[in-house]
Design a protein around this motif. Structure first.
Motif, PDB file in Angstrom:
ATOM      1  N   HIS A   1       2.892  14.177   4.111  1.00  0.00           N
ATOM      2  CA  HIS A   1       3.583  12.954   4.502  1.00  0.00           C
ATOM      3  C   HIS A   1       3.146  11.780   3.620  1.00  0.00           C
ATOM      4  N   GLU A   2       4.007  10.790   3.576  1.00  0.00           N
ATOM      5  CA  GLU A   2       3.791   9.595   2.762  1.00  0.00           C
ATOM      6  C   GLU A   2       3.995   8.361   3.615  1.00  0.00           C
ATOM      7  N   LEU A   3       3.160   7.365   3.381  1.00  0.00           N
ATOM      8  CA  LEU A   3       3.261   6.100   4.097  1.00  0.00           C
ATOM      9  C   LEU A   3       3.308   4.968   3.086  1.00  0.00           C
ATOM     10  N   ARG A   4       4.323   4.122   3.224  1.00  0.00           N
ATOM     11  CA  ARG A   4       4.456   2.937   2.385  1.00  0.00           C
ATOM     12  C   ARG A   4       4.522   1.719   3.283  1.00  0.00           C
ATOM     13  N   SER A   5       3.781   0.681   2.932  1.00  0.00           N
ATOM     14  CA  SER A   5       3.807  -0.541   3.723  1.00  0.00           C
ATOM     15  C   SER A   5       3.739  -1.758   2.810  1.00  0.00           C
TER      16      SER A   5
ATOM     17  N   ARG B   1       0.837  -1.193   0.000  1.00  0.00           N
ATOM     18  CA  ARG B   1       0.000   0.000   0.000  1.00  0.00           C
ATOM     19  C   ARG B   1       0.877   1.250   0.000  1.00  0.00           C
ATOM     20  N   GLY B   2       0.445   2.246  -0.764  1.00  0.00           N
ATOM     21  CA  GLY B   2       1.092   3.543  -0.758  1.00  0.00           C
ATOM     22  C   GLY B   2       0.057   4.633  -0.531  1.00  0.00           C
ATOM     23  N   GLU B   3       0.363   5.566   0.372  1.00  0.00           N
ATOM     24  CA  GLU B   3      -0.535   6.679   0.674  1.00  0.00           C
ATOM     25  C   GLU B   3       0.244   7.988   0.680  1.00  0.00           C
ATOM     26  N   ARG B   4      -0.389   9.024   0.195  1.00  0.00           N
ATOM     27  CA  ARG B   4       0.188  10.368   0.192  1.00  0.00           C
ATOM     28  C   ARG B   4      -0.868  11.332   0.721  1.00  0.00           C
TER      29      ARG B   4
END
Length: 269
Positions: free
Chosen positions: A254-258, A227-230
């Motif tokens: 911010h960005e979150l990658r999991s 998953r990628g979120e921005r």
């Protein structure tokens, strides 16, 4: 209020579209899984410079219930992750800071699907994310807790087929986003404050393998998920302490990658 109305509409829409003569509705499967995700968080200022980076492995567990009603199917799931990420960032004065953050993530998801063409299903989902993130104090730099809340809505394509023997594979791709979220922050120098974030963009890929039945109605599962979120920056908010303005704050972009791996069991009814 409009979010609750949208959720209710998504629940009612499949039922309304199924002809009474065709309707055979009920829960048809339950799943339990556990695993871990590699989680990476980055924050950037308005000029694109990175303010901080976090990375860590978070154990997680998930529960899901699936139901079918005519040609429609749906799933209600809950996912929980907890752990720590290593933190590398800058203090307000520009000094390098090395510490860690403690995380607790809870995610509730409702999705509905309907066959589209060629074995592909079209999916819609609504997701509520709640994250508690607490930065640990180090030296003269004081940590503080944050509580993030987001709603995310996505459109997906889902497919399923035979692997080998009686085993199965499932593939899903989701793309979506959501309105600005809220971040509740308890700063050590000011009264608690709620900051707004910008809009969210999200993309996710899921791949799952289901074993051949090893008991009546039971299968084992192995899943991969990326998953990628921005999330865009929010507007600046004044900080107060006992009625006196002491500064300002905003939630940066911010960005979150999991990326996660999980194993579990599935029970069909």
């Amino acid at each position: 209020m409009w979010r609750a109305a949208l959720l209710a509409a998504w629940v009612a829409l499949p039922i309304a579209w199924v002809r009474p003569a065709q309707a055979a509705c009920g829960v048809d499967a339950a799943a339990l899984s556990a695993g871990a995700q590699d989680s990476r968080w980055n924050e950037h200022d308005a000029e694109g410079r990175r303010l901080l980076r976090e990375q860590g492995r978070l154990p997680e567990a998930a529960l899901a219930l699936s139901a079918a009603c005519g040609s429609w199917s749906g799933e209600l799931s809950w996912r929980h992750a907890v752990g720590e990420r290593d933190y590398a960032g800058l203090s307000n004065r520009g000094a390098a800071v090395q510490t860690h953050s403690s995380l607790r993530m809870d995610e509730s998801t409702l999705s509905v699907q309907r066959p589209l063409l060629g074995g592909i299903k079209l999916g819609l989902r609504a997701q509520r994310q709640a994250t508690r993130r607490e930065l640990a104090s180090t030296g003269a730099v004081l940590g503080y807790p944050e509580r993030h809340r987001h709603w995310v809505y996505a459109l997906g394509a889902l497919a399923e087929g035979a692997a080998w023997g009686e085993s199965r594979w499932r593939l899903a791709a989701w793309v979506g986003g959501g309105p600005g979220g809220r971040v509740r922050i308890d700063l050590p120098i000011a009264d608690p404050v709620t900051l707004r974030t910008g809009v969210m963009r999200q993309a996710e890929l899921q791949l799952q393998w289901l074993s051949a039945p090893w008991a009546e109605g039971w299968r084992s599962s192995l899943g991969l998920r990326w998953r990628g979120e921005r999330i865009g920056a929010g507007d600046a908010t004044t900080l107060w302490r006992q009625g006196v303005a002491v500064g300002g704050a905003l939630q940066p972009r911010h960005e979150l990658r999991s990326a996660g791996l999980e194993v579990g069991v599935l029970r069909t009814f």
